[in-house]
Design a protein around this motif. Structure first.
Motif, PDB file in Angstrom:
ATOM      1  N   PHE A 356       0.802  -1.234   0.000  1.00  0.00           N
ATOM      2  CA  PHE A 356       0.000   0.000   0.000  1.00  0.00           C
ATOM      3  C   PHE A 356       0.836   1.287   0.000  1.00  0.00           C
ATOM      4  O   PHE A 356       0.368   2.309  -0.500  1.00  0.00           O
ATOM      5  N   PRO A 357       2.085   1.306   0.539  1.00  0.00           N
ATOM      6  CA  PRO A 357       2.847   2.561   0.465  1.00  0.00           C
ATOM      7  C   PRO A 357       3.151   3.028  -0.959  1.00  0.00           C
ATOM      8  O   PRO A 357       3.491   4.204  -1.170  1.00  0.00           O
ATOM      9  N   LEU A 358       3.016   2.128  -1.939  1.00  0.00           N
ATOM     10  CA  LEU A 358       3.253   2.538  -3.327  1.00  0.00           C
ATOM     11  C   LEU A 358       2.250   3.602  -3.767  1.00  0.00           C
ATOM     12  O   LEU A 358       2.567   4.453  -4.601  1.00  0.00           O
ATOM     13  N   ALA A 359       1.034   3.536  -3.204  1.00  0.00           N
ATOM     14  CA  ALA A 359       0.038   4.572  -3.527  1.00  0.00           C
ATOM     15  C   ALA A 359       0.516   5.929  -3.035  1.00  0.00           C
ATOM     16  O   ALA A 359       0.319   6.953  -3.702  1.00  0.00           O
ATOM     17  N   ALA A 360       1.166   5.955  -1.868  1.00  0.00           N
ATOM     18  CA  ALA A 360       1.700   7.211  -1.344  1.00  0.00           C
ATOM     19  C   ALA A 360       2.803   7.755  -2.239  1.00  0.00           C
ATOM     20  O   ALA A 360       2.937   8.974  -2.396  1.00  0.00           O
ATOM     21  N   SER A 361       3.583   6.863  -2.824  1.00  0.00           N
ATOM     22  CA  SER A 361       4.652   7.335  -3.716  1.00  0.00           C
ATOM     23  C   SER A 361       4.063   8.004  -4.952  1.00  0.00           C
ATOM     24  O   SER A 361       4.605   9.001  -5.449  1.00  0.00           O
ATOM     25  N   VAL A 362       2.938   7.490  -5.449  1.00  0.00           N
ATOM     26  CA  VAL A 362       2.271   8.108  -6.600  1.00  0.00           C
ATOM     27  C   VAL A 362       1.739   9.488  -6.212  1.00  0.00           C
ATOM     28  O   VAL A 362       1.912  10.475  -6.949  1.00  0.00           O
ATOM     29  N   LEU A 363       1.106   9.581  -5.049  1.00  0.00           N
ATOM     30  CA  LEU A 363       0.620  10.875  -4.569  1.00  0.00           C
ATOM     31  C   LEU A 363       1.784  11.841  -4.345  1.00  0.00           C
ATOM     32  O   LEU A 363       1.682  13.032  -4.632  1.00  0.00           O
ATOM     33  N   GLY A 364       2.897  11.310  -3.859  1.00  0.00           N
ATOM     34  CA  GLY A 364       4.079  12.148  -3.640  1.00  0.00           C
ATOM     35  C   GLY A 364       4.633  12.710  -4.933  1.00  0.00           C
ATOM     36  O   GLY A 364       5.104  13.849  -4.979  1.00  0.00           O
ATOM     37  N   VAL A 365       4.583  11.901  -5.997  1.00  0.00           N
ATOM     38  CA  VAL A 365       5.017  12.393  -7.305  1.00  0.00           C
ATOM     39  C   VAL A 365       4.120  13.549  -7.752  1.00  0.00           C
ATOM     40  O   VAL A 365       4.580  14.542  -8.313  1.00  0.00           O
ATOM     41  N   GLY A 366       2.819  13.432  -7.474  1.00  0.00           N
ATOM     42  CA  GLY A 366       1.897  14.517  -7.806  1.00  0.00           C
ATOM     43  C   GLY A 366       2.236  15.793  -7.048  1.00  0.00           C
ATOM     44  O   GLY A 366       2.224  16.886  -7.623  1.00  0.00           O
ATOM     45  N   ALA A 367       2.559  15.654  -5.756  1.00  0.00           N
ATOM     46  CA  ALA A 367       2.942  16.820  -4.964  1.00  0.00           C
ATOM     47  C   ALA A 367       4.237  17.435  -5.482  1.00  0.00           C
ATOM     48  O   ALA A 367       4.371  18.666  -5.560  1.00  0.00           O
ATOM     49  N   MET A 368       5.178  16.589  -5.863  1.00  0.00           N
ATOM     50  CA  MET A 368       6.454  17.081  -6.391  1.00  0.00           C
ATOM     51  C   MET A 368       6.243  17.830  -7.706  1.00  0.00           C
ATOM     52  O   MET A 368       6.850  18.878  -7.940  1.00  0.00           O
ATOM     53  N   ALA A 369       5.374  17.305  -8.563  1.00  0.00           N
ATOM     54  CA  ALA A 369       5.093  17.964  -9.835  1.00  0.00           C
ATOM     55  C   ALA A 369       4.440  19.330  -9.609  1.00  0.00           C
ATOM     56  O   ALA A 369       4.768  20.308 -10.283  1.00  0.00           O
ATOM     57  N   LEU A 370       3.521  19.388  -8.653  1.00  0.00           N
ATOM     58  CA  LEU A 370       2.886  20.674  -8.331  1.00  0.00           C
ATOM     59  C   LEU A 370       3.912  21.677  -7.823  1.00  0.00           C
ATOM     60  O   LEU A 370       3.913  22.844  -8.225  1.00  0.00           O
ATOM     61  N   ALA A 371       4.788  21.205  -6.936  1.00  0.00           N
ATOM     62  CA  ALA A 371       5.808  22.098  -6.391  1.00  0.00           C
ATOM     63  C   ALA A 371       6.743  22.597  -7.486  1.00  0.00           C
ATOM     64  O   ALA A 371       7.093  23.782  -7.539  1.00  0.00           O
ATOM     65  N   ALA A 372       7.146  21.689  -8.374  1.00  0.00           N
ATOM     66  CA  ALA A 372       8.072  22.077  -9.444  1.00  0.00           C
ATOM     67  C   ALA A 372       7.432  23.086 -10.383  1.00  0.00           C
ATOM     68  O   ALA A 372       8.064  24.071 -10.790  1.00  0.00           O
ATOM     69  N   ARG A 373       6.158  22.865 -10.709  1.00  0.00           N
ATOM     70  CA  ARG A 373       5.482  23.738 -11.674  1.00  0.00           C
ATOM     71  C   ARG A 373       5.189  25.117 -11.091  1.00  0.00           C
ATOM     72  O   ARG A 373       5.330  26.139 -11.772  1.00  0.00           O
ATOM     73  N   THR A 374       4.783  25.149  -9.819  1.00  0.00           N
ATOM     74  CA  THR A 374       4.315  26.414  -9.242  1.00  0.00           C
ATOM     75  C   THR A 374       5.413  27.222  -8.560  1.00  0.00           C
ATOM     76  O   THR A 374       5.146  28.313  -8.042  1.00  0.00           O
ATOM     77  N   THR A 375       6.640  26.705  -8.532  1.00  0.00           N
ATOM     78  CA  THR A 375       7.744  27.493  -7.964  1.00  0.00           C
ATOM     79  C   THR A 375       8.798  27.818  -9.015  1.00  0.00           C
ATOM     80  O   THR A 375       9.896  28.265  -8.669  1.00  0.00           O
ATOM     81  N   ARG A 376       8.459  27.617 -10.285  1.00  0.00           N
ATOM     82  CA  ARG A 376       9.400  28.000 -11.340  1.00  0.00           C
ATOM     83  C   ARG A 376       9.609  29.509 -11.312  1.00  0.00           C
ATOM     84  O   ARG A 376       8.702  30.260 -10.951  1.00  0.00           O
ATOM     85  N   PRO A 377      10.799  29.984 -11.711  1.00  0.00           N
ATOM     86  CA  PRO A 377      11.058  31.434 -11.705  1.00  0.00           C
ATOM     87  C   PRO A 377      10.010  32.241 -12.455  1.00  0.00           C
ATOM     88  O   PRO A 377       9.624  33.318 -12.035  1.00  0.00           O
ATOM     89  N   ALA A 378       9.508  31.699 -13.562  1.00  0.00           N
ATOM     90  CA  ALA A 378       8.495  32.426 -14.331  1.00  0.00           C
ATOM     91  C   ALA A 378       7.219  32.593 -13.518  1.00  0.00           C
ATOM     92  O   ALA A 378       6.578  33.632 -13.509  1.00  0.00           O
ATOM     93  N   ALA A 379       6.850  31.516 -12.775  1.00  0.00           N
ATOM     94  CA  ALA A 379       5.641  31.585 -11.965  1.00  0.00           C
ATOM     95  C   ALA A 379       5.823  32.526 -10.785  1.00  0.00           C
ATOM     96  O   ALA A 379       4.896  33.195 -10.337  1.00  0.00           O
ATOM     97  N   ALA A 380       7.059  32.601 -10.287  1.00  0.00           N
ATOM     98  CA  ALA A 380       7.320  33.434  -9.115  1.00  0.00           C
ATOM     99  C   ALA A 380       7.251  34.916  -9.408  1.00  0.00           C
ATOM    100  O   ALA A 380       7.270  35.740  -8.515  1.00  0.00           O
ATOM    101  N   ALA A 381       7.176  35.269 -10.676  1.00  0.00           N
ATOM    102  CA  ALA A 381       7.110  36.692 -11.030  1.00  0.00           C
ATOM    103  C   ALA A 381       5.687  37.191 -11.180  1.00  0.00           C
ATOM    104  O   ALA A 381       5.446  38.292 -11.622  1.00  0.00           O
ATOM    105  N   GLY A 382       4.693  36.372 -10.761  1.00  0.00           N
ATOM    106  CA  GLY A 382       3.300  36.759 -10.890  1.00  0.00           C
ATOM    107  C   GLY A 382       2.906  37.807  -9.877  1.00  0.00           C
ATOM    108  O   GLY A 382       3.726  38.419  -9.227  1.00  0.00           O
ATOM    109  N   THR A 383       1.597  37.996  -9.723  1.00  0.00           N
ATOM    110  CA  THR A 383       1.089  39.075  -8.888  1.00  0.00           C
ATOM    111  C   THR A 383       0.069  38.544  -7.908  1.00  0.00           C
ATOM    112  O   THR A 383      -0.798  37.763  -8.259  1.00  0.00           O
ATOM    113  N   VAL A 384       0.182  38.968  -6.662  1.00  0.00           N
ATOM    114  CA  VAL A 384      -0.871  38.782  -5.674  1.00  0.00           C
ATOM    115  C   VAL A 384      -1.445  40.143  -5.378  1.00  0.00           C
ATOM    116  O   VAL A 384      -0.706  41.076  -5.071  1.00  0.00           O
TER     117      VAL A 384
END
Length: 407
Positions: A356-384
């Motif tokens: 069953f921990p293999l399911a957590a590894s799949v979810l972890g890959v999803g979290a890693m992909a989100l982190a990689a995509r949303t912390t790219r330098p281009a994304a960090a130049a957005g506006t709040v």
């Protein structure tokens, strides 16, 4: 300065103990109140869900309050709720007091993290957040075992212990914490929620939820995952859980320093890679005690580093909206905790107790992909957008909060 941060951390220690200690006294509650253990377990779920839902709402509603007053009010509510839990005559009353305790906790923890950033210069912000959140990790290593031990004869004593911790934090902050900056002007709920339209905020919150969903889906059932190593022996399992608690404290401490030195992105991606690798390896690591201890040391080290990096990341997006943004992060974390039990149970049913921990590894890959995509330098130049609708740091790297002399 150090004393004030430690007092803020004492408050999160009380909250963390209250959040997690219920699992250790469910049997006592079940027998005393005449309900099943699964029904008693709903006390944990109700607390986590109430926290998750109330945190952003309370942050918006109390946006005009001075932060010192907010912290003290939150601790009053939290402490009183736990005293009422200790006195609860029946299960419905206890359930209601858990909702009230969650409201106090949901108000306190994000505000404490935001207050910590106002007490230190920008270059020490990661360490300040790590100190405050360190209360949660110390609760894992010390508060939960202590609370479980105290409640071995009467679960109400555990509730009185949490009440006492909250009261000490309340009195300490009342005595030593001076006023912190409040909002510059009155803002409506709609204005306060404006930053939620920013994709970076939603990306950060989604990352927190997905990672803690993965982490909790294994942690809740860690005894099952390492049973081949422990042979069902309680002492061996306690050693694994103790290693987890110690590593959690170390991860929070090291995470703050790593964020200050290398930045949020590197910490998030490094922690995610290590966690995913360990989740995937647990079916083999869990078969021997050395392997189980290796897992118990490495994953919390990585996971709590991430838990420090995420509030730092959100506070940097819009310092003026830090309490709201940090409350959203807390909501995502608690939703991940609440959903982790269901996800782990489903994974065991589908994949079996070993795999069953293999399911957590799949979810972890999803979290890693989100982190990689949303912390790219281009994304960090957005506006709040700020309260008045103008860009908060538009076109520039995420701003650092202004150091104040408050506190």
């Amino acid at each position: 300065m150090r004393l004030r941060l430690l007092l803020l951390a004492l408050g999160t220690f009380a909250v963390g103990t209250d959040t997690m200690v219920m699992a250790g006294i469910l049997g006592r509650i079940s027998g005393d109140l005449g309900v099943s253990v699964p029904a008693a377990g709903q006390l944990v779920t109700v607390f986590a869900l109430s926290y998750a839902l109330l945190a952003p709402v309370l942050a918006a509603v109390t946006a005009r309050w001075p932060r010192r007053r907010l912290l003290l009010t939150a601790l009053v509510v939290f402490t009183a709720a736990n005293a009422l839990s200790a006195l609860a005559p029946d299960y419905p009353t206890l359930l209601a007091t858990r909702v009230l305790a969650a409201a106090g906790a949901a108000l306190y923890t994000p505000t404490a993290s935001a207050a910590a950033t106002a007490l230190v210069p920008p270059e020490r912000r990661g360490r300040a957040i790590a100190t405050v959140l360190g209360g949660m990790t110390v609760a894992t290593a010390l508060g939960v075992p202590l609370g479980t031990y105290v409640g071995r004869a009467d679960w109400r004593l555990t509730m009185w212990l949490v009440t006492a911790l909250g009261a000490v934090a309340l009195l300490g902050l009342a005595a030593f914490l001076r006023e912190l900056p409040a909002a510059a002007r009155s803002v409506s709920l709609r204005e306060r929620l404006t930053p939620l339209r920013d994709g970076r905020v939603l990306g950060a919150v989604a990352t927190t939820f997905t990672f803690f969903l993965a982490f909790q889906s294994v942690y809740i059932y860690l005894g099952t995952a390492v049973r081949p190593a422990t042979g069902g022996d309680a002492d061996r399992l306690s050693a694994v859980l103790l290693a987890t608690g110690v590593a959690s404290v170390a991860g929070s401490w090291l995470g703050g320093r790593a964020v200050d030195r290398w930045g949020v992105r590197k910490v998030l991606l490094t922690g995610s890679v290590l966690s995913v690798a360990c989740f995937a390896a647990l079916p083999w690591l869990g078969r021997t005690m050395p392997g189980a201890l290796f897992y118990a040391l490495l994953v919390p080290l990585a996971g709590w580093s991430i838990s420090v990096a995420q509030p730092h990341r959100l506070a940097s997006l819009s310092p003026g909206n830090a309490p709201l943004l940090l409350s959203l992060n807390s909501s995502a974390l608690y939703l991940g905790m609440a959903a982790g039990g269901t996800a782990g149970s489903l994974a065991i049913a589908l994949l079996g107790e070993r795999w069953f921990p293999l399911a957590a590894s799949v979810l972890g890959v999803g979290a890693m992909a989100l982190a990689a995509r949303t912390t790219r330098p281009a994304a960090a130049a957005g506006t709040v957008r700020g309260h008045d609708g103008t860009p908060d740091g538009a076109g520039t790297p995420a701003p650092e909060p202004v150091r104040t002399e408050a506190g």
